[in-house]
Motif scaffolding. Structure first.
Motif, mmCIF file in Angstrom:
data_model
loop_
_atom_site.group_PDB
_atom_site.id
_atom_site.type_symbol
_atom_site.label_atom_id
_atom_site.label_comp_id
_atom_site.label_asym_id
_atom_site.label_seq_id
_atom_site.Cartn_x
_atom_site.Cartn_y
_atom_site.Cartn_z
ATOM 1 N N PHE A 1 0.839 -1.198 0.000
ATOM 2 C CA PHE A 1 0.000 0.000 0.000
ATOM 3 C C PHE A 1 0.872 1.246 0.000
ATOM 4 O O PHE A 1 0.638 2.197 -0.759
ATOM 5 C CB PHE A 1 -0.934 0.024 1.209
ATOM 6 C CG PHE A 1 -1.560 1.377 1.437
ATOM 7 C CD1 PHE A 1 -2.712 1.739 0.768
ATOM 8 C CD2 PHE A 1 -0.967 2.301 2.293
ATOM 9 C CE1 PHE A 1 -3.270 3.005 0.939
ATOM 10 C CE2 PHE A 1 -1.514 3.558 2.479
ATOM 11 C CZ PHE A 1 -2.674 3.910 1.801
ATOM 12 N N ASP A 2 1.872 1.269 0.866
ATOM 13 C CA ASP A 2 2.745 2.438 0.943
ATOM 14 C C ASP A 2 3.425 2.712 -0.397
ATOM 15 O O ASP A 2 3.545 3.869 -0.825
ATOM 16 C CB ASP A 2 3.805 2.233 2.025
ATOM 17 C CG ASP A 2 3.230 2.267 3.438
ATOM 18 O OD1 ASP A 2 2.174 2.906 3.635
ATOM 19 O OD2 ASP A 2 3.833 1.649 4.337
ATOM 20 N N LYS A 3 3.888 1.651 -1.062
ATOM 21 C CA LYS A 3 4.544 1.835 -2.360
ATOM 22 C C LYS A 3 3.580 2.432 -3.376
ATOM 23 O O LYS A 3 3.925 3.381 -4.094
ATOM 24 C CB LYS A 3 5.091 0.490 -2.873
ATOM 25 C CG LYS A 3 6.318 -0.005 -2.143
ATOM 26 C CD LYS A 3 6.989 -1.171 -2.851
ATOM 27 C CE LYS A 3 6.216 -2.458 -2.734
ATOM 28 N NZ LYS A 3 6.984 -3.616 -3.273
ATOM 29 N N SER A 4 2.383 1.884 -3.445
ATOM 30 C CA SER A 4 1.409 2.375 -4.421
ATOM 31 C C SER A 4 0.976 3.802 -4.111
ATOM 32 O O SER A 4 0.879 4.646 -5.010
ATOM 33 C CB SER A 4 0.188 1.450 -4.465
ATOM 34 O OG SER A 4 0.494 0.228 -5.095
ATOM 35 N N ALA A 5 0.705 4.073 -2.838
ATOM 36 C CA ALA A 5 0.267 5.418 -2.458
ATOM 37 C C ALA A 5 1.343 6.450 -2.783
ATOM 38 O O ALA A 5 1.045 7.559 -3.256
ATOM 39 C CB ALA A 5 -0.089 5.451 -0.974
ATOM 40 N N ARG A 6 2.608 6.077 -2.558
ATOM 41 C CA ARG A 6 3.701 6.994 -2.847
ATOM 42 C C ARG A 6 3.796 7.270 -4.345
ATOM 43 O O ARG A 6 3.959 8.417 -4.774
ATOM 44 C CB ARG A 6 5.005 6.390 -2.328
ATOM 45 C CG ARG A 6 6.209 7.308 -2.425
ATOM 46 C CD ARG A 6 7.344 6.824 -1.533
ATOM 47 N NE ARG A 6 7.732 5.443 -1.802
ATOM 48 C CZ ARG A 6 7.543 4.429 -0.949
ATOM 49 N NH1 ARG A 6 6.943 4.639 0.219
ATOM 50 N NH2 ARG A 6 7.957 3.213 -1.260
ATOM 51 N N LYS A 7 3.671 6.242 -5.167
ATOM 52 C CA LYS A 7 3.744 6.433 -6.621
ATOM 53 C C LYS A 7 2.549 7.215 -7.142
ATOM 54 O O LYS A 7 2.683 8.053 -8.047
ATOM 55 C CB LYS A 7 3.831 5.073 -7.319
ATOM 56 C CG LYS A 7 5.128 4.330 -7.043
ATOM 57 C CD LYS A 7 5.067 2.896 -7.549
ATOM 58 C CE LYS A 7 6.277 2.099 -7.096
ATOM 59 N NZ LYS A 7 6.183 0.676 -7.467
ATOM 60 N N LEU A 8 1.383 6.951 -6.586
ATOM 61 C CA LEU A 8 0.172 7.653 -7.004
ATOM 62 C C LEU A 8 0.125 9.078 -6.459
ATOM 63 O O LEU A 8 -0.642 9.908 -6.951
ATOM 64 C CB LEU A 8 -1.070 6.884 -6.536
ATOM 65 C CG LEU A 8 -1.337 5.553 -7.242
ATOM 66 C CD1 LEU A 8 -2.335 4.718 -6.443
ATOM 67 C CD2 LEU A 8 -1.873 5.797 -8.660
ATOM 68 N N GLY A 9 0.907 9.352 -5.431
ATOM 69 C CA GLY A 9 0.916 10.680 -4.844
ATOM 70 C C GLY A 9 -0.330 10.995 -4.052
ATOM 71 O O GLY A 9 -0.811 12.131 -4.049
#
Length: 294
Positions: A90-98
């Motif tokens: 989740f953290d990885k995706s949220a970071r990439k999605l901003g």
């Protein structure tokens, strides 16, 4: 035109028509999503394994729309299954999605041979949902037996099951199982984006004479007819394209109706032939793509 919403089993609303970015190269993703948002789409479906979450986030920020106006969905890949690993995913995706909060987070595939890992991944989704970091959770490519096992060991019923559905592969049993559990059927490859074999011949849904005849009767394209078929049967659909004209064409499906006979005729085209991989064949050994941190 405003896309009508469907209500998920937790009360969250999702647009009936979304925009997918499967196989869209990262360098083309932002432009495609910007075109979709300018056309009127308000739901973007991506996935960690697509490698283009960053482009989706960039497009949403450049669109001029508020974050609340765009429904963002992404998926956790099997290499990040497991409770702690899925929280990190989740953290990885949220970071990439901003974005600090993802509207819909789902498991991309079941791992039938390691179902305990699948359950732990879903329990991580449940925790993210309880913490308010995601608005809804769900699954993808889960067959009825996978749903039965998951529901027995978890608390929150998935809001969606994103599955391959199109006129040549309808998955009637799975559609019924999802509906029985209050799970929204979300169709990927809704117009049969790959070539299929039908009655021993090499063909495509876009060239099917039955669909073509229905399209001509409504002065529509075959793709529009297929999307309308899904919508009238209550499915949420996520067509994809990188061409602005096709993006606009797929959006223009809310001002005509297919008859009951036409819906039945499209149903009858089902061949039972799957285009994507068999869910039972998914293993980390053969599909274990590592998802980068950034």
């Amino acid at each position: 035109m405003t896309i009508p919403n469907l209500t998920l089993n937790n009360g969250v609303e999702i647009p009936a028509l979304g925009f997918g970015v499967y196989q869209t190269p990262p360098e083309e993703t932002a432009a495609a999503v910007e075109a979709a948002l300018a056309t009127g789409y308000r739901h973007i479906d991506t996935a960690a394994v697509y490698g283009n979450e960053r482009g989706v986030g960039d497009a949403v920020r450049r669109s001029g729309l508020s974050r609340a106006e765009v429904f963002i969905e992404t998926k956790v890949w099997i290499t990040d299954f497991g409770y702690e690993a899925t929280l990190r995913a989740f953290d990885k995706s949220a970071r990439k999605l901003g974005t600090e909060r993802i509207d819909l987070l789902i498991l991309h595939q079941p791992l039938p041979g390691e179902f305990d890992r699948t359950v732990q991944a879903y329990r991580a989704l449940e925790q993210l949902y309880a913490d308010g970091r995601v608005r809804a959770i769900g699954v993808s490519n889960f067959m009825p037996e996978h749903l039965t096992r998951l529901l027995a060991d978890t608390e929150v019923v998935p809001t969606v099951n994103q599955i391959e559905v199109h006129p040549y592969f309808r998955q009637s049993e799975l559609l019924a199982a999802d509906t029985e559990h209050g799970i929204l059927n979300q169709a990927w490859s809704p117009i049969g984006g790959v070539t299929f074999y039908r009655d021993g011949s090499h063909g495509s849904t876009l060239d099917d004479p039955v669909i073509g005849e229905i399209a001509a009767a409504h002065s529509r394209t075959p793709a529009q007819v297929m999307l309308r078929w899904h919508l009238q049967q209550g499915r949420q659909v996520i067509p994809k394209s990188v061409r602005p004209a096709r993006i606009a064409e797929n959006f223009d499906v809310f001002d005509f109706d297919l008859t009951a006979g036409e819906l039945d005729a499209i149903d009858a085209l089902d061949t039972g032939v799957r285009g994507g991989p068999e869910p039972a064949d998914i293993t980390r050994e053969h599909f274990g793509i590592e998802i980068p941190e950034s």
